[in-house]
Design a protein around this motif. Structure first.
Motif, mmCIF file in Angstrom:
data_model
loop_
_atom_site.group_PDB
_atom_site.id
_atom_site.type_symbol
_atom_site.label_atom_id
_atom_site.label_comp_id
_atom_site.label_asym_id
_atom_site.label_seq_id
_atom_site.Cartn_x
_atom_site.Cartn_y
_atom_site.Cartn_z
ATOM 1 N N LYS A 8 0.902 -1.168 0.018
ATOM 2 C CA LYS A 8 -0.084 0.005 -0.105
ATOM 3 C C LYS A 8 0.854 1.310 0.170
ATOM 4 O O LYS A 8 1.742 1.335 0.855
ATOM 5 N N PHE A 9 0.455 2.100 -0.760
ATOM 6 C CA PHE A 9 1.240 3.383 -0.969
ATOM 7 C C PHE A 9 1.224 4.310 0.525
ATOM 8 O O PHE A 9 2.438 4.629 0.724
ATOM 9 N N GLU A 10 0.377 4.033 1.192
ATOM 10 C CA GLU A 10 0.143 4.738 2.357
ATOM 11 C C GLU A 10 1.147 4.331 3.520
ATOM 12 O O GLU A 10 1.471 4.956 4.543
ATOM 13 N N SER A 11 1.728 2.837 3.280
ATOM 14 C CA SER A 11 2.884 2.592 4.229
ATOM 15 C C SER A 11 4.153 3.473 4.152
ATOM 16 O O SER A 11 4.352 3.650 3.099
ATOM 17 N N SER A 12 4.734 3.438 5.304
ATOM 18 C CA SER A 12 5.854 4.238 5.484
ATOM 19 C C SER A 12 6.795 3.530 4.656
ATOM 20 O O SER A 12 7.787 4.071 3.977
ATOM 21 N N GLY A 39 -8.339 9.534 -0.959
ATOM 22 C CA GLY A 39 -8.494 10.252 0.191
ATOM 23 C C GLY A 39 -7.821 9.681 1.259
ATOM 24 O O GLY A 39 -8.274 9.908 2.515
ATOM 25 N N ASP A 40 -6.670 9.018 1.104
ATOM 26 C CA ASP A 40 -5.535 8.740 2.067
ATOM 27 C C ASP A 40 -4.916 9.873 2.745
ATOM 28 O O ASP A 40 -4.202 9.728 3.770
ATOM 29 N N GLY A 41 -5.354 11.087 2.613
ATOM 30 C CA GLY A 41 -4.721 12.181 3.332
ATOM 31 C C GLY A 41 -3.196 12.581 2.852
ATOM 32 O O GLY A 41 -2.728 13.467 3.376
ATOM 33 N N LEU A 42 -2.776 11.935 1.860
ATOM 34 C CA LEU A 42 -1.421 12.121 1.389
ATOM 35 C C LEU A 42 -1.155 13.022 0.060
ATOM 36 O O LEU A 42 -2.499 13.117 -0.752
ATOM 37 N N PRO A 43 -0.694 13.921 -0.200
ATOM 38 C CA PRO A 43 -0.538 14.806 -1.427
ATOM 39 C C PRO A 43 -0.692 13.706 -2.644
ATOM 40 O O PRO A 43 -0.363 12.892 -2.959
ATOM 41 N N LEU A 44 -1.546 14.265 -3.554
ATOM 42 C CA LEU A 44 -2.151 13.771 -4.782
ATOM 43 C C LEU A 44 -0.954 13.689 -5.768
ATOM 44 O O LEU A 44 -0.997 12.590 -6.379
ATOM 45 N N ASP A 45 0.115 14.706 -5.768
ATOM 46 C CA ASP A 45 1.163 14.477 -6.406
ATOM 47 C C ASP A 45 2.257 13.543 -5.812
ATOM 48 O O ASP A 45 2.974 13.754 -5.141
ATOM 49 N N HIS A 46 2.048 12.159 -6.340
ATOM 50 C CA HIS A 46 3.056 11.262 -5.467
ATOM 51 C C HIS A 46 4.450 11.438 -5.752
ATOM 52 O O HIS A 46 5.211 11.139 -5.185
ATOM 53 N N ALA A 48 6.140 14.293 -6.507
ATOM 54 C CA ALA A 48 6.615 15.313 -5.926
ATOM 55 C C ALA A 48 6.865 14.708 -4.250
ATOM 56 O O ALA A 48 7.558 15.010 -3.318
ATOM 57 N N HIS A 49 5.860 14.072 -3.823
ATOM 58 C CA HIS A 49 5.833 13.491 -2.301
ATOM 59 C C HIS A 49 7.025 12.516 -2.172
ATOM 60 O O HIS A 49 7.568 12.487 -1.094
ATOM 61 N N LEU A 50 7.297 11.599 -3.254
ATOM 62 C CA LEU A 50 8.173 10.580 -3.017
ATOM 63 C C LEU A 50 9.770 11.403 -3.153
ATOM 64 O O LEU A 50 10.527 11.095 -2.619
ATOM 65 N N GLN A 51 9.702 12.421 -3.736
ATOM 66 C CA GLN A 51 11.082 13.412 -3.992
ATOM 67 C C GLN A 51 11.389 14.075 -2.545
ATOM 68 O O GLN A 51 12.458 14.081 -2.306
ATOM 69 N N GLU A 52 10.463 14.378 -2.016
ATOM 70 C CA GLU A 52 10.304 15.031 -0.471
ATOM 71 C C GLU A 52 10.727 14.062 0.479
ATOM 72 O O GLU A 52 11.505 14.417 1.240
ATOM 73 N N ILE A 53 10.424 12.859 0.331
ATOM 74 C CA ILE A 53 10.828 11.678 1.155
ATOM 75 C C ILE A 53 12.204 11.294 0.996
ATOM 76 O O ILE A 53 12.949 11.348 2.063
ATOM 77 N N GLU A 54 12.604 11.339 -0.173
ATOM 78 C CA GLU A 54 13.992 11.146 -0.433
ATOM 79 C C GLU A 54 15.016 12.143 -0.036
ATOM 80 O O GLU A 54 15.993 11.865 0.557
ATOM 81 N N ARG A 55 14.471 13.375 -0.227
ATOM 82 C CA ARG A 55 15.036 14.543 0.482
ATOM 83 C C ARG A 55 15.293 14.299 1.865
ATOM 84 O O ARG A 55 16.377 14.552 2.536
ATOM 85 N N LEU A 56 14.051 14.190 2.520
ATOM 86 C CA LEU A 56 14.047 14.168 4.026
ATOM 87 C C LEU A 56 14.799 12.862 4.722
ATOM 88 O O LEU A 56 15.213 12.738 5.947
#
Length: 267
Positions: free
Chosen positions: A148-152, A180-187, A189-197
């Motif tokens: 699941k995408f929602e899994s960290s 409606g998982d509450g995560l950013p719709l643009d996956h 950009a979201h994954l790039q942010e995870i990689e950065r953090l």
């Protein structure tokens, strides 16, 4: 004089090619963190070999890429060829085995369940876990698979992939994403942010009472080979300070395991 590394070999004990090999190893072992750059004379003094012999050995090692010669100073330092030489050994260090003591420390310091998972191309698979001592806790049996995408943990692994590959897994349905998982719709950009953090958070996205933090584990090549996750009931990490503490603890554990596997921040 006390010699550094392996002393030269007496031809009465070892002869021919074997002596040359051991002398070459002695030259390599003369380099250290304290003395990373050495000249021929310094190496000769450290290993107890004649300067002409050391010069020939260093010349051969330079051709093989095991040392590098500074053309301006004529001095030497260890070369990148040694990393390739040690690669098979470093790769053979089992990430699960390396992680166990750090998972134990993570659970002891946070009192929450810690686990390490690996990636099979489209799922995060739990391969080891240390359960929280609390009666109320989040656990997963070894072998549990997450897609699941929602899994960290899944998002940590996806963040390592090329954007097109991650998008393909999501659009094909191999990675499931709930509307409606509450995560950013643009996956992307979201994954790039995870990689950065270098971490991802699951704040009730997979289950209302679940809070999870995951951080990547890297090997000597800088490649993500595992993922450390700490899981807890959301009711125990409601305060921002508690969340930040958990994030920092997970990142620290992931970093220590990565270093154990040969990773360096400068990689």
């Amino acid at each position: 004089m006390q010699m550094a590394g392996r002393p030269r070999q007496d031809n009465g004990q070892v002869q021919g090619a074997a002596a040359s090999l051991l002398n070459g190893l002695a030259v390599l072992e003369a380099f250290s963190v304290q003395k990373p750059v050495l000249g021929v004379t310094e190496v000769a003094q450290l290993v107890g070999l004649h300067k002409s012999t050391v010069s020939r050995i260093l010349g051969g090692l330079a051709e093989a890429g095991y040392v590098q010669r500074d053309e301006e100073t004529g001095r030497y330092r260890l070369g990148l060829g040694l990393i390739a030489l040690s690669g098979p050994l470093l790769a053979d260090l089992d990430v699960r085995r390396a992680a166990v003591p750090y998972l134990e420390q993570l659970t002891e310091s946070t009192q929450e369940t810690s686990a390490i998972s690996v990636w099979n191309g489209h799922e995060a698979i739990v391969v080891e876990q240390v359960a929280s001592p609390y009666q109320v806790k989040h656990t997963a049996t070894i072998g549990t698979r997450y897609n699941k995408f929602e899994s960290s943990s899944v998002r940590v692994f996806l963040a390592e992939l090329a954007p097109a590959l991650a998008t393909g897994l999501i659009e094909s349905g191999r990675i499931l994403r709930t509307a409606g998982d509450g995560l950013p719709l643009d996956h992307t950009a979201h994954l790039q942010e995870i990689e950065r953090l270098a971490y991802a958070i699951n704040d009730g996205s997979t289950a209302e009472e679940e809070f999870g933090v995951s951080a990547p584990v890297r090997d000597y090549r800088g490649k993500v080979v595992g993922c450390i996750t700490a899981s807890a009931p959301r009711s125990r990490v409601l305060k921002q300070a508690s969340r930040e503490t958990l994030v920092q603890a997970v990142q620290q554990a992931a970093s220590e395991i990565s270093i154990r596997l040969g990773w360096s921040a400068a990689t």
